[in-house]
Structures are given as C-alpha cells and as structure tokens.
Design an enzyme around this catalytic site. Structure first.
Site, PDB file in Angstrom:
ATOM      1  CG  ASP A  92      -3.224   5.862   6.677  1.00  0.00           C
ATOM      2  OD1 ASP A  92      -2.365   5.066   6.262  1.00  0.00           O
ATOM      3  OD2 ASP A  92      -3.665   6.788   5.989  1.00  0.00           O
TER       4      ASP A  92
ATOM      5  CG  HIS B   6      -2.894   3.735   3.339  1.00  0.00           C
ATOM      6  ND1 HIS B   6      -1.663   4.250   3.672  1.00  0.00           N
ATOM      7  CD2 HIS B   6      -3.173   4.220   2.103  1.00  0.00           C
ATOM      8  CE1 HIS B   6      -1.224   5.032   2.693  1.00  0.00           C
ATOM      9  NE2 HIS B   6      -2.117   5.025   1.722  1.00  0.00           N
TER      10      HIS B   6
ATOM     11  CD  GLU C 228      -0.392   7.091  -1.087  1.00  0.00           C
ATOM     12  OE1 GLU C 228       0.423   7.940  -1.481  1.00  0.00           O
ATOM     13  OE2 GLU C 228      -0.698   6.952   0.124  1.00  0.00           O
TER      14      GLU C 228
ATOM     15  CE1 TYR D 194      -3.693  16.246  -1.072  1.00  0.00           C
ATOM     16  CE2 TYR D 194      -1.823  14.920  -0.400  1.00  0.00           C
ATOM     17  CZ  TYR D 194      -3.095  15.020  -0.903  1.00  0.00           C
ATOM     18  OH  TYR D 194      -3.784  13.880  -1.244  1.00  0.00           O
TER      19      TYR D 194
END
Ligand code: ACM
Length: 434
Positions: A59, A130, A199, A291
């Site tokens: 990441d 990321h 993302e 989550y």
C-alpha cells in the site's frame, strides 16, 4: 482440514457451509506484523472456520513482500520514518520508524501452516494506485519522470488517506509489475491472486501529456478505461500462469478488465450486482457490515473511532444475500469477507480488539449465509468470550473498552451511516449506470 483446530467454544457451524470463501483480509502493509503473530492469527481464524486469509502486502505506507528482482521494494518500500497518529485534521505524526517485510521463505512457511489448518492464503499487491511505497523505491514507475517522482515521494507515505501517486502506464512498468507477480506466484500457490485496483486517483494520469499520448495510441477513451486496461494486463499475466485475479469493485469502472476475475465488492451492493450480471464470481465485503477497523460503538471512549458504527450485533445481523435478490445474483456469490484495515491497529492488542468478538458473529454468518438469531447468539456469547480469554485474546468486552484499551487524546473521525451511504451511492454511481 481445519479438523486439526477445534472450533471456538460457543460458536456453531452446523451442516454444510453456504460459502466456500469465508475470508478475512489482513492489512500488513500499513502495519507489519511479525510472522509469529500471523501464525497465531491463522490458528484463531481456523477455529472460526475461516477458509481464506487475504494478505494485503502493499500500500502507500509500505511494501512487505521480498522481490528478488527488485530488492529496493523492501529495502526502501518496507520502511517509513514515522506514522500518522489518529485520524483527521487533528492527527499528528508519532516520530517512530516503522519497518518490516517478509522473506519469500517465511511466506512459504505461512502458506503451508495455513493449508494444514484449512486456510488458503490469497496474496494481494495493490496496483496501479496506492503506489507510494513502490515509487519511493523505484520512482521511474511513477507519473511525470523519475526525478519529479523522487522529489515528491521520498519514502512510503507517513500519512493515511488516498494518495495521488499511481503507477505510470509504460510497457516497462507493466513488465515490472509482471515480474513482481511472477515472484508472488512462485511463493503463493493459491489459484487466486489479489491485484488491488481500488481508489486509483486519476489526476496525475489526466495531467500528464505522456500518459495522454499513450492512451491515444492505444485507443483508450478516458482514465477509467485506462485503469481497466492496466488491471486487464495484470489479470492476463496471471491467467497465463494458470491463476485468476481478485480485485476490488472499482475494477469494473471503465470496462470489464478480465472476465474470469473475482470482484470483491466493498462499496455496498452495486459492484457485486454489476459483477454478477457480467458473469463474475463475487465476494461480498460491504464496509458497513464487514470493516473491522470501523468503531464498535458510539462511545467516545472507543479507541481512535473511525467509520460508521459496526457493533457485534450489527455483524450478527449481516444478511449477505437478502431473499429479495434474484437467483442469478445469489448464484454468483462465492463468499463473504471481513476486511481488517490496519491504519489504526498499531499493535497486536489493537488487532485483537478490532477483530474479536466480531469475528465470531461474522464466521457464523459466513457459514450459514444468514443473519444470526440475536437471542441465540447472545446466549452462546459468554462461552465464546471465555474461549477467547483462555487464549489470551484481547477482545472488546460487550460493555465497552477497558481503560487500557482506550486511546484518550488520539483523535478519530467517526462517520454517520446516512452520510456514508450517500457517499457510497456517489462513488458507485458509474457502476450503477453501467
Ligand atoms: C478498500 O477499502 N479500499 C478496498
């Protein structure tokens, strides 16, 4: 199989399971965890009849997988000088270096250890977004030229959030990614390999003349399609090695990158529905229900409260495939997964607190495919908590965090459910209209 690990006391796994993929994703990129901690985690997962451990190995904040061909990925990408403490505008930096990475031989041990306990390890390297840890090590794979990238990205990101840094789309970069996934496939023997895809910020691609020229040459209409093109190339490489990709639901933006990929649908049901309609297998991991970094109550004493409230009772009420869903959808759902993002889980105690006892409820839902009977689960909870106590698991007590589990003075950013649902609708509007 997991017969070597007896099931946790208090939990029930009757008959045959509804889902083969009963997953937990652990983010070891934000927080490196030494191998013994992973072995312990695997033992606990096996007792919950979890079958998949997805290891999130890269990441913005760190790269944890040894790559022989690219040693700087771990030498440089495996270390950051400090880390954000807390969340939101009042967060600070802790001034404490954080580093660690896994040797390939260690990960082979983990794969074998997990297999003996009925658990497949699905590795994940997150591309093309990321990417800060990659670019700290190899700036030539970023957008705008190596010198400019090296000036922008001096080390893996010490902050949390979604970085603007993405990989460039040169053939050399795709070749680099291919080599890295080759080595990943040498270590991890599971058919499924995670490619990320979530993302991906598009601003750098949009503003970069070279990227725009490559898009035009390749007949790619926009940056969403470029993301799908990139992920499609990675998935093609995996297919050539007899593997299949799993990617987050953003993967379907632009166009379908890989007909055989599994879609991990985390932003509500939209990605799952589109994935199923396109013929993909889907894994359901909607953030509102699965989550485990999200706060467990509205109590201000919850440590570093982020996300919406996801109490034990909420997890127990998770209905993965409601009766109203059509059969063609239900048939495509191969599993459910709890995701343990680790921005704020900075030690084994914080991991235990986030995961348990919520994992007990999740594991039963994953097994039966249905929400639990609240009274029945509540009646069995004391036996389950006693089992966790016997193993020294620092779970969250039903009455709230113990004093030593609190993080007074460390800010969080609690979200409310209505605003998160509105945000999810906005984020998935493109998928919903596809
Ligand atoms: C994700 O939560 N970014 C998949």
């Amino acid at each position: 199989m997991s017969a070597v690990v007896p099931p946790a006391a208090g939990l029930r796994f009757p008959g045959e399971p509804r889902f083969a993929w009963r997953g937990v994703m652990l983010d070891v990129a934000r927080r490196f965890r030494p191998l013994p901690e992973l072995f312990r985690f695997v033992d606990l997962l096996a007792a919950h009849r979890i079958t998949v451990l997805q290891l999130h190995l890269s990441d913005d904040q760190g790269w944890r997988f040894e790559v022989r061909a690219y040693p700087r990925l771990t030498e440089v990408g495996g270390r950051r000088s400090e880390t954000q403490l807390g969340h939101g505008p009042a967060s600070t930096l802790d001034g404490v270096p954080h580093e660690g990475w896994y040797r390939q031989s260690e990960l082979r041990e983990l794969v074998a250890y997990a297999a003996e306990r009925g658990i497949r390890v699905v590795p994940e390297l997150d591309v093309p977004g990321h990417a800060s840890a990659i670019l700290a090590a190899y700036p030539e794979f970023g957008v705008g030229g190596a010198e400019a990238v090296a000036r922008r990205v001096r080390e893996p990101w010490t902050r949390f959030g979604i970085s603007d840094e993405v990989l460039n789309v040169e053939d050399e970069t795709l070749a680099f990614v291919g080599t890295v996934f080759d080595e990943l496939c040498e270590v991890f023997d599971d058919e499924i390999v995670g490619i990320g895809g979530d993302e991906v910020r598009k601003d750098r691609w949009r503003a970069d003349p070279r990227t725009q020229r490559l898009m035009a040459e390749r007949g790619i209409a926009d940056e969403e399609e470029l993301q799908a093109w990139f992920l499609g190339r990675v998935a093609d490489g995996l297919r050539a090695r007899g593997r299949r990709a799993v990617g987050w639901d953003e993967m379907l933006e632009g166009r379908d990158p890989a007909p055989d990929a599994i879609v991990a649908s985390w932003r509500g049901p939209v990605g799952a529905r589109l994935g199923a309609r396109l013929g993909h297998d889907v894994v359901l991991c909607p953030d509102l229900w699965t989550y485990f970094d999200y706060r467990q109550s509205d109590d201000p004493a919850e440590p570093i409260p982020v996300g919406t409230v996801l109490a034990l009772e909420d997890v127990a009420g998770f209905d993965p495939v409601p009766a109203a869903e059509p059969a063609w959808f239900a048939e495509r759902v191969v599993g459910v997964q709890a995701n343990v993002w680790a921005e704020h889980l900075d030690g084994p105690e914080r991991l235990d607190y986030a995961v348990f006892p919520r994992l007990g409820a999740f594991a039963e839902v994953a097994w039966t495919g249905h929400p639990l009977d609240p009274a029945d689960f509540a009646a069995r909870l004391p036996a389950y908590l006693a089992w966790l106590d016997e193993r020294g698991v620092g779970y969250r007590p039903p009455s709230g965090p113990r004093p030593e589990q609190q993080r007074p003075g460390v800010p969080g950013v609690p979200r409310d459910r209505a605003s998160r649902i509105a945000e999810l609708e906005r984020l998935t509007a493109g998928l919903a209209s596809s």
